[in-house]
Design a protein around this motif. Sequence first.
Motif, mmCIF file in Angstrom:
data_model
loop_
_atom_site.group_PDB
_atom_site.id
_atom_site.type_symbol
_atom_site.label_atom_id
_atom_site.label_comp_id
_atom_site.label_asym_id
_atom_site.label_seq_id
_atom_site.Cartn_x
_atom_site.Cartn_y
_atom_site.Cartn_z
ATOM 1 N N GLY A 186 -10.893 -5.593 0.976
ATOM 2 C CA GLY A 186 -9.677 -6.395 1.057
ATOM 3 C C GLY A 186 -8.444 -5.561 1.296
ATOM 4 O O GLY A 186 -8.364 -4.810 2.271
ATOM 5 N N ASN A 187 -7.466 -5.657 0.357
ATOM 6 C CA ASN A 187 -6.150 -5.048 0.527
ATOM 7 C C ASN A 187 -5.964 -3.845 -0.390
ATOM 8 O O ASN A 187 -6.503 -3.805 -1.499
ATOM 9 C CB ASN A 187 -5.054 -6.073 0.222
ATOM 10 N N LEU A 188 -5.138 -2.905 0.074
ATOM 11 C CA LEU A 188 -4.706 -1.771 -0.735
ATOM 12 C C LEU A 188 -3.222 -1.929 -1.028
ATOM 13 O O LEU A 188 -2.412 -2.039 -0.103
ATOM 14 C CB LEU A 188 -4.958 -0.452 0.005
ATOM 15 N N THR A 189 -2.867 -1.937 -2.320
ATOM 16 C CA THR A 189 -1.477 -2.065 -2.740
ATOM 17 C C THR A 189 -1.107 -0.865 -3.596
ATOM 18 O O THR A 189 -1.794 -0.550 -4.576
ATOM 19 C CB THR A 189 -1.258 -3.358 -3.548
ATOM 20 N N ILE A 190 -0.011 -0.199 -3.215
ATOM 21 C CA ILE A 190 0.485 0.948 -3.972
ATOM 22 C C ILE A 190 1.870 0.582 -4.483
ATOM 23 O O ILE A 190 2.818 0.436 -3.703
ATOM 24 C CB ILE A 190 0.550 2.213 -3.097
ATOM 25 N N ASN A 191 1.985 0.400 -5.787
ATOM 26 C CA ASN A 191 3.249 -0.020 -6.366
ATOM 27 C C ASN A 191 4.233 1.143 -6.453
ATOM 28 O O ASN A 191 3.846 2.314 -6.442
ATOM 29 C CB ASN A 191 3.030 -0.621 -7.755
ATOM 30 N N SER A 192 5.506 0.803 -6.570
ATOM 31 C CA SER A 192 6.550 1.819 -6.690
ATOM 32 C C SER A 192 6.269 2.727 -7.881
ATOM 33 O O SER A 192 5.922 2.262 -8.969
ATOM 34 C CB SER A 192 7.911 1.138 -6.880
ATOM 35 N N GLY A 193 6.390 4.038 -7.656
ATOM 36 C CA GLY A 193 6.134 5.017 -8.701
ATOM 37 C C GLY A 193 4.720 5.550 -8.707
ATOM 38 O O GLY A 193 4.424 6.529 -9.395
ATOM 39 N N SER A 194 3.807 4.907 -7.952
ATOM 40 C CA SER A 194 2.418 5.353 -7.880
ATOM 41 C C SER A 194 2.128 5.995 -6.528
ATOM 42 O O SER A 194 2.830 5.750 -5.549
ATOM 43 C CB SER A 194 1.461 4.186 -8.119
#
Length: 214
Positions: free
Chosen positions: A154-162
């Motif tokens: 599916g999707n790859l999500t990288i949150n702020s700070g990571s």
Amino acid sequence: ASGNNFTYGATGTLNFNGSGSYGVSNTDVFWPPTNGPFNVNVLQGGVTLNSANRTVAGTFATAAGVTLNSSTLTLNGTAQINGGGFFNQSPIYGNASTLIYNTGLVPYGRGFEWSALGAGTIGTTVGYPNNVQLSGNTTLNYNNGTPLAKAINGNLTINSGSSFYMDYGGGASGGTLTVVGNIVNNGNLTLGNAVGDDLKLGGDFINTGTFNGN
């Protein structure tokens, strides 16, 4: 616990909070093979499934070791690795699942939770995640000493700070990363530094963070 199997509510949660890895077998009434808890939290100590196949539909969160001894663990919802959490063997992810790295560690080495070589079949191939998300200021060492291609369904999500590093520490090749869905990068995404350390993307690339293609 003994006697009849526990009956859990629609959002019931089973917590493991021991001093060592707590064993689960098919005769344990607190986690029956069917109609078990919607959520499972491994708070400390760890948990070991002994010839006991289990499915968690909601959130499976761990801050300790998860051992699958001749067992299959299927995660159909959120699989969250908190600080201190890890898998000694690979689970199976369902088609609505998300693997969340929420360790706050720099770095956290990718391990058995994401072990499939290249693409697989969601819901069947062990260690083949559906969605992957980095949160809680986690830095993921994607390579972690194993330069092999990986994929997510599916999707790859990288949150702020990571941060997601395919070249952590300037190390060897991490292999091609295939993302069947989208990438949403609000943090750091860095590809590998060797030939073949490619990103293959089937969907959209939404970047408000830092991207280093090397």
